[in-house]
Design a protein around this motif. Structure first.
Motif, short mmCIF file in Angstrom:
data_model
loop_
_atom_site.label_atom_id
_atom_site.label_comp_id
_atom_site.label_asym_id
_atom_site.label_seq_id
_atom_site.Cartn_x
_atom_site.Cartn_y
_atom_site.Cartn_z
N MET A 195 0.82 -1.21 0.00
CA MET A 195 0.00 0.00 0.00
C MET A 195 0.86 1.26 0.00
SD MET A 195 -2.92 -1.11 -0.43
CE MET A 195 -3.72 0.49 -0.38
N HIS A 196 2.01 1.19 0.68
CA HIS A 196 2.92 2.33 0.73
C HIS A 196 3.38 2.72 -0.68
CE1 HIS A 196 6.82 4.16 2.62
NE2 HIS A 196 5.95 5.08 2.29
N ILE A 197 3.84 1.74 -1.43
CA ILE A 197 4.35 2.05 -2.78
C ILE A 197 3.20 2.39 -3.73
CG2 ILE A 197 4.41 -0.36 -3.59
CD1 ILE A 197 6.94 0.42 -5.16
N VAL A 198 2.05 1.75 -3.57
CA VAL A 198 0.91 2.04 -4.46
C VAL A 198 0.47 3.50 -4.31
CG1 VAL A 198 -1.54 1.59 -4.86
CG2 VAL A 198 0.07 -0.32 -4.66
N PHE A 199 0.31 3.96 -3.08
CA PHE A 199 -0.12 5.34 -2.86
C PHE A 199 0.91 6.34 -3.37
CE2 PHE A 199 -3.15 3.72 0.41
CZ PHE A 199 -4.29 4.31 -0.11
N ASN A 200 2.20 6.07 -3.08
CA ASN A 200 3.24 6.99 -3.52
C ASN A 200 3.37 7.04 -5.03
OD1 ASN A 200 4.00 8.05 -1.07
ND2 ASN A 200 5.75 6.71 -0.78
N MET A 201 3.33 5.88 -5.67
CA MET A 201 3.49 5.85 -7.12
C MET A 201 2.27 6.42 -7.84
SD MET A 201 6.56 4.93 -7.57
CE MET A 201 6.84 5.86 -6.05
N TYR A 202 1.09 6.22 -7.25
CA TYR A 202 -0.09 6.85 -7.84
C TYR A 202 0.02 8.37 -7.77
CZ TYR A 202 -4.78 8.64 -8.46
OH TYR A 202 -5.84 9.37 -8.91
N ALA A 203 0.46 8.88 -6.62
CA ALA A 203 0.61 10.32 -6.46
C ALA A 203 1.69 10.86 -7.40
CB ALA A 203 0.96 10.66 -5.01
N LEU A 204 2.78 10.10 -7.56
CA LEU A 204 3.84 10.52 -8.48
C LEU A 204 3.29 10.64 -9.90
CD1 LEU A 204 6.79 11.02 -9.29
CD2 LEU A 204 7.10 8.53 -9.36
N TRP A 205 2.51 9.65 -10.32
CA TRP A 205 1.93 9.69 -11.67
C TRP A 205 0.90 10.80 -11.81
CZ3 TRP A 205 -3.34 8.40 -12.57
CH2 TRP A 205 -3.71 8.47 -13.93
N ALA A 206 -0.02 10.89 -10.84
CA ALA A 206 -1.14 11.82 -10.96
C ALA A 206 -0.71 13.28 -10.88
CB ALA A 206 -2.18 11.52 -9.87
N PHE A 207 0.22 13.58 -9.97
CA PHE A 207 0.61 14.98 -9.76
C PHE A 207 1.93 15.33 -10.44
CE2 PHE A 207 -1.91 13.68 -6.01
CZ PHE A 207 -3.00 14.51 -6.20
N GLY A 208 2.77 14.33 -10.64
CA GLY A 208 4.06 14.59 -11.27
C GLY A 208 3.98 14.77 -12.77
N THR A 209 3.08 14.03 -13.40
CA THR A 209 2.97 14.09 -14.87
C THR A 209 2.67 15.50 -15.39
OG1 THR A 209 2.31 11.76 -15.01
CG2 THR A 209 1.74 13.19 -16.88
N PRO A 210 1.64 16.19 -14.86
CA PRO A 210 1.38 17.54 -15.38
C PRO A 210 2.52 18.51 -15.10
CG PRO A 210 -0.02 17.06 -13.48
CD PRO A 210 0.62 15.78 -13.88
N LEU A 211 3.25 18.30 -14.00
CA LEU A 211 4.39 19.18 -13.71
C LEU A 211 5.52 18.96 -14.71
CD1 LEU A 211 4.57 18.96 -9.80
CD2 LEU A 211 3.54 20.76 -11.20
#
Length: 244
Positions: free
Chosen positions: A59-75
């Protein structure tokens, strides 16, 4: 949001590979690559970077990687690969710095309490380095002080969360009106309110020294560096430049 950007994709791949590696090699991987307290024998200089690619559970990696994809991509789409990676690792290093600084404070607070009770500092360090502690310490100082000292010395930190919090702050700067939702509170909240709420919760738990199993000051450190960088970049119109 479009296709996954290059830096985000590569970060995801490295994180996933190392997560599966920890399932194979377990404790040895955590010993080598987690960020340990500098006075702990397990500490190595490279851990200030490698801990960002380690995660405690699925769950730790799933939440972090989802946030990386969702918020990092537009940046990254706006900044370019080089600028995004610079920001990401800067936030991660800031996270490690604040977490370690707070641990030094808690560790030295415990040492000072024991010194005040007549125990020699080097004696305490020798016991801790050998992976032990003295139950008698609880008779000489408050339990919370001794527990905080032991936790600071013995507990490593892992995860990309500090860097992710920097990314969240940057997203709130650039897309302040975007509506986000918490899993446990399915109500749309604008990013400019959502992110400060998350940070405030970490600050409350961190200052209260609540044992949640989360490195709250690591989150705050990443968010703080993210805020400083975004404030400086915005002030100097640096957000408009790309590093491809």
């Amino acid at each position: 949001m479009g296709r996954m950007t290059e830096a985000v994709k590569h970060l995801l791949i490295v994180n996933v590979i190392l997560f599966f590696a920890t399932q194979l090699y377990g404790d040895q991987m955590y010993q080598w690559m987690s960020l340990w307290f500098p006075k702990n024998n397990n500490f190595q200089w490279w851990q200030v970077v490698t801990h960002m690619f380690m995660h405690g559970n699925l769950m730790h990696i799933v939440f972090n990687m989802y946030a990386l994809w969702a918020f990092g991509t537009p940046l990254e789409q706006v900044w370019g690969k080089g600028k995004f990676l610079f920001f990401y690792f800067s936030a991660g290093l800031g996270s490690a710095a604040l977490h370690t600084g707070v641990n030094y404070f808690l560790f030295n607070e415990g040492l000072s309490a024991l010194e005040g009770a007549g125990i020699v500092r080097t004696q305490v360090l020798d016991i801790l380095v050998n992976g032990q502690y003295s139950p008698g310490w609880y008779d000489l100082a408050p339990k919370s002080t001794i527990d905080a000292m032991l936790t600071a010395f013995n507990t490593p930190v892992v995860g990309a969360s500090g860097a992710i919090y920097g990314i969240l702050v940057a997203f709130a700067f650039m897309y302040s009106e975007a509506k986000l939702m918490l899993i446990f509170l399915p109500v749309p909240i604008k990013a400019k309110y959502f992110v400060p709420i998350l940070i405030a919760v970490d600050l409350i738990f961190g200052i209260g020294n609540v044992n949640t199993g989360v490195a709250h000051f690591a989150h705050i450190g990443g968010a703080l560096i993210g805020f400083i960088m975004m404030w400086y970049w915005k002030k100097n119109q640096f957000n408009n430049r790309r590093w491809d």
